[in-house]
Design a protein around this motif. Structure first.
Motif, PDB file in Angstrom:
ATOM      1  N   VAL A  59       0.839  -1.206   0.000  1.00 52.74           N
ATOM      2  CA  VAL A  59       0.000   0.000   0.000  1.00 52.74           C
ATOM      3  C   VAL A  59       0.872   1.252   0.000  1.00 52.74           C
ATOM      4  O   VAL A  59       0.622   2.208  -0.747  1.00 52.74           O
ATOM      5  N   ARG A  60       1.910   1.248   0.808  1.00 47.83           N
ATOM      6  CA  ARG A  60       2.809   2.405   0.874  1.00 47.83           C
ATOM      7  C   ARG A  60       3.480   2.652  -0.479  1.00 47.83           C
ATOM      8  O   ARG A  60       3.581   3.805  -0.931  1.00 47.83           O
ATOM      9  N   GLU A  61       3.903   1.571  -1.118  1.00 47.67           N
ATOM     10  CA  GLU A  61       4.561   1.721  -2.420  1.00 47.67           C
ATOM     11  C   GLU A  61       3.597   2.294  -3.453  1.00 47.67           C
ATOM     12  O   GLU A  61       3.973   3.143  -4.267  1.00 47.67           O
ATOM     13  N   ILE A  62       2.358   1.839  -3.434  1.00 44.23           N
ATOM     14  CA  ILE A  62       1.346   2.361  -4.370  1.00 44.23           C
ATOM     15  C   ILE A  62       1.079   3.836  -4.102  1.00 44.23           C
ATOM     16  O   ILE A  62       1.056   4.667  -5.023  1.00 44.23           O
ATOM     17  N   ARG A  63       0.894   4.190  -2.844  1.00 43.02           N
ATOM     18  CA  ARG A  63       0.603   5.587  -2.505  1.00 43.02           C
ATOM     19  C   ARG A  63       1.788   6.500  -2.800  1.00 43.02           C
ATOM     20  O   ARG A  63       1.612   7.635  -3.278  1.00 43.02           O
ATOM     21  N   ASP A  64       2.995   6.018  -2.540  1.00 47.18           N
ATOM     22  CA  ASP A  64       4.191   6.831  -2.819  1.00 47.18           C
ATOM     23  C   ASP A  64       4.318   7.134  -4.311  1.00 47.18           C
ATOM     24  O   ASP A  64       4.900   8.162  -4.694  1.00 47.18           O
TER      25      ASP A  64
END
Length: 325
Positions: A59-64
């Motif tokens: 999720v963090r990678e997608i949002r970043d």
């Protein structure tokens, strides 16, 4: 000509998305515009433990990267968990368009030695887990008149792998599930397909080479030609096929598709024309059937029924061809 395949405005659920295949599916869906529910319980390749880290990292990678995603740590192995996964997607994004049932793990062993725990745990995640997520997702899709299901099968079920009877049984069950979802979903704009992926992943670490005790299977391993597989066993090689099958551009449904070593292929289940017994007051004897065995197995003419009732038509076609009716 612009042939770009995008997912703008689409909402996708990917189970088992914290690592391997599911992770790459989720990242690529997001890159192409989808809003993604990243589900992962955070277990090992044998289904042990739990952690939120795997899903959170994706999720963090997608949002970043500017995408939209939410995490789910619910287990697909319970009906409550499956419902919670779908509800989390609806609460966050308002709907569900795509459901990729990818969660799973391995617990290998000899067929005769598999315990209830080894059988139930694997079937509970692979087969029942797919039901638990797909049923509420299907209801949401039906309300909107659109949906794409992709169930993760396995060559271990379709073609066979020693020491994986529990895993193969679960994956084989997903074939039947996908076929029925495809038939019923055809009335509501919903498609369903089965993917047989091949990749060097965490699950490979759960496999020992004890299955080489089976001579015929060990021989098939020794004889296998893996020239095309060099550099082509990473999970990413499965992503183009998986995402095409859940795209709006794809009209395929009720299908089985394989990725192995960069080869993408449709897999078919067909029946031979067979031997049609002469019209009589009784069925043929065992001996009569044995005498016709070559015809029973002759692959020269094949039929591909796509429903139970298509097989009646195939039988009648064979009977007419053979002059029985």
């Amino acid at each position: 000509m612009n042939d770009h395949i995008g997912f703008d405005g689409r909402v996708a659920i990917v189970t088992g998305a914290g690592n391997g295949l599911g992770r790459d599916y989720a990242l690529e869906l997001a890159r192409r515009g989808a809003k993604v529910l990243v589900n992962d319980l955070g277990v090992t390749g044998a289904g042990i433990g739990a952690s939120s880290a795997a899903a959170d990292d994706v999720v963090r990678e997608i949002r970043d990267a500017g995408g939209e995603a939410v995490a789910s740590y619910d287990s697909v192995a319970t009906r409550e968990g499956g419902a919670a996964i779908v509800q989390t997607a609806i609460d966050a994004f308002g709907k569900v368009d795509i459901c990729i049932a990818n969660a799973g793990f391995l617990r290998n062993g000899r067929f005769e030695d598999l315990s209830d725990e080894q059988i139930d745990a694997v079937l509970g995640v692979h087969l029942k887990g797919a039901f638990h997520v797909a049923q509420p997702a299907y209801k949401a899709m039906r309300r909107n008149g659109y949906g794409r299901f992709l169930f993760t099968g396995s060559a271990s079920a379709m073609f066979g792998h020693a020491w994986q009877a529990n895993y193969a049984a679960g994956k084989g069950g997903l074939m039947g599930l996908s076929h029925v979802v495809a038939i019923e979903g055809s009335a509501y704009g919903i498609t369903s397909n089965l993917l047989l992926p091949t990749a060097a992943s965490r699950l490979a670490a759960e496999m020992t080479d004890g299955f080489k005790e089976i001579p015929a299977f060990a021989d098939s391993i020794a004889r296998s030609d893996r020239a095309a597989a060099r550099g082509r066993t990473s999970p990413e090689y499965n992503t183009p096929l998986a995402l095409y099958l859940v795209s709006e551009a794809c009209r395929e449904t009720h299908g089985i598709f394989s990725q192995n070593s960069g080869r993408y292929a449709k897999v078919r289940i067909v029946a031979a024309d067979g031997w049609v017994a002469p019209v009589a007051d009784a069925p043929p004897t065992i001996e009569e059937l044995a005498r016709q065995w070559d015809a029973v197995c002759d692959p020269t003419i094949e039929h591909e029924p796509l429903t139970v009732y298509d097989e009646f038509t195939a039988a009648s076609t064979a009977a007419r061809r053979q002059g029985v009716i």
